[in-house]
Design an enzyme around this catalytic site. Structure first.
Site, mmCIF file in Angstrom:
data_model
loop_
_atom_site.group_PDB
_atom_site.id
_atom_site.type_symbol
_atom_site.label_atom_id
_atom_site.label_comp_id
_atom_site.label_asym_id
_atom_site.label_seq_id
_atom_site.Cartn_x
_atom_site.Cartn_y
_atom_site.Cartn_z
ATOM 1 N N ARG A 1 0.837 -1.203 0.000
ATOM 2 C CA ARG A 1 0.000 0.000 0.000
ATOM 3 C C ARG A 1 0.881 1.267 0.000
ATOM 4 N NH1 ARG A 1 -0.914 4.892 2.032
ATOM 5 N NH2 ARG A 1 -0.256 4.107 4.065
ATOM 6 N N ASP A 2 1.493 1.585 1.130
ATOM 7 C CA ASP A 2 2.256 2.844 1.203
ATOM 8 C C ASP A 2 3.442 2.811 0.255
ATOM 9 O OD1 ASP A 2 2.714 5.406 2.098
ATOM 10 O OD2 ASP A 2 3.728 4.813 3.936
ATOM 11 N N HIS B 1 4.673 4.196 12.738
ATOM 12 C CA HIS B 1 4.945 4.146 11.293
ATOM 13 C C HIS B 1 6.023 5.189 10.998
ATOM 14 C CE1 HIS B 1 3.395 3.963 6.978
ATOM 15 N NE2 HIS B 1 3.977 5.154 6.961
ATOM 16 N N HIS C 1 9.218 6.805 8.769
ATOM 17 C CA HIS C 1 9.892 6.933 7.474
ATOM 18 C C HIS C 1 11.368 7.228 7.745
ATOM 19 C CE1 HIS C 1 6.389 7.565 4.458
ATOM 20 N NE2 HIS C 1 5.995 6.793 5.450
ATOM 21 N N CYS D 1 9.662 9.194 -1.034
ATOM 22 C CA CYS D 1 9.041 10.345 -0.378
ATOM 23 C C CYS D 1 8.581 11.334 -1.449
ATOM 24 C CB CYS D 1 10.049 11.006 0.552
ATOM 25 S SG CYS D 1 9.401 12.461 1.391
ATOM 26 N N ASN E 1 9.287 4.771 3.720
ATOM 27 C CA ASN E 1 9.158 3.906 4.889
ATOM 28 C C ASN E 1 10.480 3.230 5.243
ATOM 29 O OD1 ASN E 1 5.997 3.538 5.224
ATOM 30 N ND2 ASN E 1 6.424 3.379 3.037
#
Lengths: 304, 304
Positions: free
Chosen positions: B16-17, B207, B209, B240, B249
């Site tokens: 997903r991300d 979460h 990054h 990013c 991430n």
């Protein structure tokens, strides 16, 4: 996080550990890099190493670099040496701080220095005597302190034997090198603890590589034990000779960026350091691994 | 490091991300990635998001992916939703865990969700009612929890207002998103402390990054407070959108590699995860930022 220091002494190793793992650059570029670094506020600079030019051609001009670089007041300059001959050259070049390197693992020491760890420790005794006789201090850097790319795990007892021998020979300070990024926070905590127990008064420097992404986590673990002396390389100059494409030293600006935000003073002007990292990137002609060089400081705003 | 947990529950967010910040890949590739991840031993997978395809075309086939992926036993699958409509779609697709995202900073929330933070919080109340009525749980993810790429610093009071409102609306769990890697360890410690003080019993997921290199240091700070739930992205898939070339991430294999060496169980087979990271790298056709993918685990030996 109560033992956290309020200020750090950073040693910039880009001109040495960084450049010796990049394609060769000119003497002028090395001098320019060192002089730019002096202007960032960094406390210490490892300027060159005095190694045999056949082993590391990137450092063949060490004496010229040392003669021509500007020695800024307030900055401590050091040279790394692998053996007695290198120590003589470093002292002749005017360094009053030298670092002598020895690997905790025999295989790495033999590949790096062409002798066993025990033989290097004997050399170190002579080097310390020589340096002290000429008014210089010696830091003993123990490489492969958290693991060896050839042998794998290196027993803590073996690392402590090297440390204890170096201390008995009169080392002024110690440093641990995580040569290929094999350290993780609990390992860092353990080795600092053992070293403090045995040598509470001996200044301790740490040299982390970010080869497996743990560099700043390891720094955090060390900060929590009050360690104040760290190596880092501008832009993350260097890389890892054992893993093509992997990172080498932790990037100085990533370290400065993190710890300054945590309220720990490094004396470094981050903007000046980022300018120097951009210069280093141009000098070596490849994209350096520093994340802060890419993304900018945390307060840099995106276009709205 | 006494509060350190003995086991973690990792949520893999690469499908997903990660993929929503890469060039589009086929539905088959997404399913293959999810199914390979299921086989690594990871506890949770954020499989898709139900967002408007005009906003994020990469996720236009979310329902197809959800219908065709294998739901492995022992793995919890979730979907991210930005609004009520997305929540309906996620529930219709069979998810019984949904995550709803809201930014602590108004500017980011408006750019991301086209409404104010307060308006999103009202939506969240309705989403939680809807989900609970259909037997599903809702995690509220607070983005820009440690800073906003448009506004800069986000006051902790503002973050806590979002957290408190989400909790009052009945959120089953909370997550903080470090959207552009602006967190540092002391900030992590502070926000966890505030959240625990106010909501001791609410499960908390983090979460991070790695946009500025602090990802694993932030994980370490959270581990030391006993946090057990973390997001990460296989290979560091993603990037990013605010800083071209910067990392997104934290990479799942870097996280697994570090914490397993620290004696913390993730349930993940690192070799299987590295194979999956290599697959992800081939799928998106670019070199991913994961250091462990480049260098291998710490015990990988160099050729002697």
């Amino acid at each position: 996080m109560t033992d956290m220091p309020t200020a750090l002494s950073l040693r910039e190793v880009g001109p040495r550990d960084g450049l010796q793992n990049e394609d060769p650059v000119s003497t002028e570029t090395k001098i320019e890099l060192i002089d730019r670094l002096s202007g960032t506020g960094v406390s210490r600079i490892e300027a060159v190493s005095f190694v045999h030019p056949r082993a590391i051609p990137q450092m063949a001009d060490a004496a010229e670099v040392a003669a021509q670089m500007t020695r800024a007041s307030g900055v401590r300059y050091s040279a790394l040496v692998p053996n007695f001959k290198g120590a003589e050259r470093a002292l002749d070049a005017g360094f009053n701080e030298i670092e002598v390197v020895v690997s905790a693992s025999d295989t790495h020491n033999k590949k790096n220095l062409n002798r066993s760890t025990a033989e290097s420790l004997d050399d170190i005794a002579a080097i310390i005597d020589l340096a002290h006789g000429r008014g210089a201090t010696v830091q003993v850097i123990v490489s492969t302190a958290w693991g060896c790319p050839y042998e794998g795990e290196v027993p803590t007892e073996r690392v402590m034997w090297v440390v204890n021998t170096a201390a008995a020979h009169g080392a002024d300070s110690l440093s641990f090198g995580d040569t290929t990024g094999m350290a993780t926070p609990t390992r860092v905590t353990r080795l600092i603890g053992e070293t403090r127990s045995a040598h509470a008064d001996k200044p301790l420097n740490l040299h982390f590589h970010n080869t497996r992404g743990t560099g700043l986590a390891n720094v955090l673990a060390a900060l929590q034990l009050g360690v104040t002396d760290f190596d880092a390389s501008v832009g993350g100059l260097g890389g890892c000779p054992y893993a093509p494409g992997a990172s080498g030293n932790i990037a100085t600006e990533e370290l400065v960026h993190m710890v300054e935000d945590m309220g720990i003073d490094t004396g470094v002007n981050l903007d000046a350091l980022l300018d120097t990292a951009a210069y280093a990137e141009r000098a070596v002609g490849r994209t350096l691994p520093s994340q802060v060089l890419r993304a900018g400081p945390r307060t840099r705003l995106a276009q709205s």
